[in-house]
Motif scaffolding. Structure first.
Motif, PDB file in Angstrom:
ATOM      1  N   CYS A   1      -3.131   4.846  -2.516  1.00  0.00           N
ATOM      2  CA  CYS A   1      -4.182   5.665  -1.903  1.00  0.00           C
ATOM      3  C   CYS A   1      -4.057   7.097  -2.416  1.00  0.00           C
ATOM      4  CB  CYS A   1      -4.052   5.647  -0.384  1.00  0.00           C
ATOM      5  SG  CYS A   1      -4.149   4.002   0.351  1.00  0.00           S
ATOM      6  N   LEU A   2      -5.026   7.521  -3.203  1.00  0.00           N
ATOM      7  CA  LEU A   2      -4.987   8.840  -3.829  1.00  0.00           C
ATOM      8  C   LEU A   2      -5.773   9.858  -3.020  1.00  0.00           C
ATOM      9  CD1 LEU A   2      -5.686   7.770  -7.524  1.00  0.00           C
ATOM     10  CD2 LEU A   2      -3.484   7.898  -6.337  1.00  0.00           C
ATOM     11  N   GLY A   3      -5.421  11.110  -3.202  1.00  0.00           N
ATOM     12  CA  GLY A   3      -6.126  12.210  -2.560  1.00  0.00           C
ATOM     13  C   GLY A   3      -5.924  13.468  -3.374  1.00  0.00           C
TER      14      GLY A   3
ATOM     15  N   VAL B   1       0.854  -1.181   0.000  1.00  0.00           N
ATOM     16  CA  VAL B   1       0.000   0.000   0.000  1.00  0.00           C
ATOM     17  C   VAL B   1       0.893   1.234   0.000  1.00  0.00           C
ATOM     18  CG1 VAL B   1      -1.709   1.321   1.318  1.00  0.00           C
ATOM     19  CG2 VAL B   1      -1.864  -1.182   1.214  1.00  0.00           C
ATOM     20  N   ILE B   2       0.617   2.177  -0.914  1.00  0.00           N
ATOM     21  CA  ILE B   2       1.387   3.409  -1.008  1.00  0.00           C
ATOM     22  C   ILE B   2       0.466   4.570  -0.647  1.00  0.00           C
ATOM     23  CG2 ILE B   2       2.936   4.802  -2.414  1.00  0.00           C
ATOM     24  CD1 ILE B   2       3.832   1.904  -2.258  1.00  0.00           C
ATOM     25  N   LEU B   3       0.809   5.316   0.399  1.00  0.00           N
ATOM     26  CA  LEU B   3       0.023   6.475   0.806  1.00  0.00           C
ATOM     27  C   LEU B   3       0.459   7.666  -0.041  1.00  0.00           C
ATOM     28  CD1 LEU B   3       0.276   5.864   4.654  1.00  0.00           C
ATOM     29  CD2 LEU B   3      -1.707   5.407   3.191  1.00  0.00           C
ATOM     30  N   ALA B   4      -0.405   8.093  -0.946  1.00  0.00           N
ATOM     31  CA  ALA B   4      -0.008   9.096  -1.936  1.00  0.00           C
ATOM     32  C   ALA B   4      -1.052  10.198  -2.078  1.00  0.00           C
ATOM     33  CB  ALA B   4       0.212   8.416  -3.288  1.00  0.00           C
ATOM     34  N   GLY B   5      -1.701  10.563  -0.950  1.00  0.00           N
ATOM     35  CA  GLY B   5      -2.796  11.521  -1.061  1.00  0.00           C
ATOM     36  C   GLY B   5      -2.590  12.852  -0.372  1.00  0.00           C
ATOM     37  N   GLY B   6      -1.429  13.049   0.278  1.00  0.00           N
ATOM     38  CA  GLY B   6      -1.203  14.277   1.038  1.00  0.00           C
ATOM     39  C   GLY B   6      -0.976  15.495   0.165  1.00  0.00           C
ATOM     40  N   LEU B   7      -0.991  16.683   0.806  1.00  0.00           N
ATOM     41  CA  LEU B   7      -0.851  17.944   0.084  1.00  0.00           C
ATOM     42  C   LEU B   7       0.596  18.275  -0.256  1.00  0.00           C
ATOM     43  CD1 LEU B   7      -3.380  20.167   2.078  1.00  0.00           C
ATOM     44  CD2 LEU B   7      -3.716  19.097  -0.152  1.00  0.00           C
ATOM     45  N   GLY B   8       1.546  17.777   0.536  1.00  0.00           N
ATOM     46  CA  GLY B   8       2.955  18.075   0.260  1.00  0.00           C
ATOM     47  C   GLY B   8       3.267  19.556   0.358  1.00  0.00           C
ATOM     48  N   THR B   9       2.757  20.217   1.392  1.00  0.00           N
ATOM     49  CA  THR B   9       2.868  21.673   1.484  1.00  0.00           C
ATOM     50  C   THR B   9       4.305  22.170   1.636  1.00  0.00           C
ATOM     51  OG1 THR B   9       2.432  21.491   3.865  1.00  0.00           O
ATOM     52  CG2 THR B   9       0.558  21.958   2.438  1.00  0.00           C
ATOM     53  N   ARG B  10       5.188  21.341   2.192  1.00  0.00           N
ATOM     54  CA  ARG B  10       6.579  21.785   2.368  1.00  0.00           C
ATOM     55  C   ARG B  10       7.371  21.718   1.066  1.00  0.00           C
ATOM     56  NH1 ARG B  10       8.819  18.693   7.584  1.00  0.00           N
ATOM     57  NH2 ARG B  10       7.533  17.001   6.723  1.00  0.00           N
TER      58      ARG B  10
ATOM     59  N   ASP C   1      -9.392   6.414  -5.027  1.00  0.00           N
ATOM     60  CA  ASP C   1      -9.598   7.775  -4.534  1.00  0.00           C
ATOM     61  C   ASP C   1     -10.055   7.697  -3.081  1.00  0.00           C
ATOM     62  OD1 ASP C   1     -10.148  10.395  -4.054  1.00  0.00           O
ATOM     63  OD2 ASP C   1     -11.541  10.664  -5.718  1.00  0.00           O
ATOM     64  N   THR C   2      -9.201   8.118  -2.148  1.00  0.00           N
ATOM     65  CA  THR C   2      -9.516   8.029  -0.719  1.00  0.00           C
ATOM     66  C   THR C   2      -9.843   9.389  -0.110  1.00  0.00           C
ATOM     67  OG1 THR C   2      -7.156   8.142  -0.136  1.00  0.00           O
ATOM     68  CG2 THR C   2      -8.113   5.953  -0.436  1.00  0.00           C
TER      69      THR C   2
END
Length: 261
Positions: free
Chosen positions: A52-54, A4-13, A87-88
């Motif tokens: 996991c997309l976001g 499982v790859i968690l790939a839904g964050g905003l990546g604000t930094r 799409d999570t």
């Protein structure tokens, strides 16, 4: 085994890049960091992924199959590799993302999980073997990150040496690259939870978390500086996260293994 790859964050930094595309599609050596992560798993024979997309998840779907509808879950078979894109939700916590893909993990005795923004030369085969040996629900890979700045070797007021970005001699941190039993998903009680916080704390209190110590290379891509560090390594042909069937070329470290190409 699935990963499982968690790939839904905003990546604000990493806003310089993530204003235009999701963080997992930020490139190193002309390839998305997500591509590099899939290659790490594929090198150990793990070629069944649940991503996991976001935030801007449609762009990741387009990366794999830009002609398919982006409003539904999509499973793509690519030779020996299968990628399921789910799409999570853009505001879902990492625990909620994991809960959202639980149906794709039914029947799995264990599964791997990591974040869509970090690479390492972790021996995944040894990690999985360690997890299976202790019988607990979760194994995390513990790493000691390289210090952000150089350090001074001091004796009272006298400077003895300069150390360029030494390995941190402080505490170990969670470097991702986890192995979980499906029962660990039960520790998540709502979709807003971050798996690394309340759910992991519950599992720790129950004695269900073990650490696999990794002393080799590890680098998260949290900032533009991190991206530039990885890019320079690639350009020099010193991409330490490339672990098997490496084929060097003049532009860096292109490589190919069975499975995800």
């Amino acid at each position: 085994m699935k990963a499982v790859i968690l790939a839904g964050g905003l990546g604000t930094r990493l806003a310089e890049e993530t204003g235009l595309r999701p963080k997992p599609l930020v490139e190193v050596g002309g390839k998305p960091i997500l591509w590099h992560i899939l290659k790490i798993y594929s090198a150990h024979g793990i070629n069944d992924f649940v991503i996991c997309l976001g935030y801007k998840g449609h762009m990741i779907k387009q990366y794999f199959a830009d002609y398919l509808l982006t409003c539904s879950d999509v499973t793509i078979d690519m030779n020996d590799c299968s990628v399921t894109l789910v799409d999570t939700g853009s505001g879902t916590g990492t625990g909620g993302r994991l809960r959202s893909v639980a149906k794709y993990l039914q029947g799995e005795r264990t599964f791997c999980m990591t974040y869509g923004d970090g690479v390492a030369d972790v021996d995944l085969s040894a990690l999985i073997e360690f997890h299976q040996s202790h019988g607990k629900a979760v194994t995390i890979t513990a790493v000691q990150p390289v210090a952000r700045f150089g350090a001074l070797g001091l004796e009272h007021h006298k400077v003895l040496e300069f150390q360029e970005k030494p390995q941190d001699e402080g505490g170990w941190v969670n470097g991702g690259f986890m192995v979980l039993d499906p029962v660990a998903i039960n520790a998540v009680t709502n979709d807003d939870e971050m798996f690394e916080q309340e759910p992991m704390e519950r599992l720790v209190k129950e004695g269900e978390v073990q650490a696999f110590f990794h002393h080799g290379f590890w680098q998260a891509m949290d900032t533009l500086r991190d991206k530039q560090t990885l890019e320079k390594m690639w350009e020099k042909g010193d991409a330490k996260w490339i672990i098997n069937d490496k084929v060097k070329n003049g532009n860096g470290g292109a490589y190919k293994v069975n499975g995800f190409q």
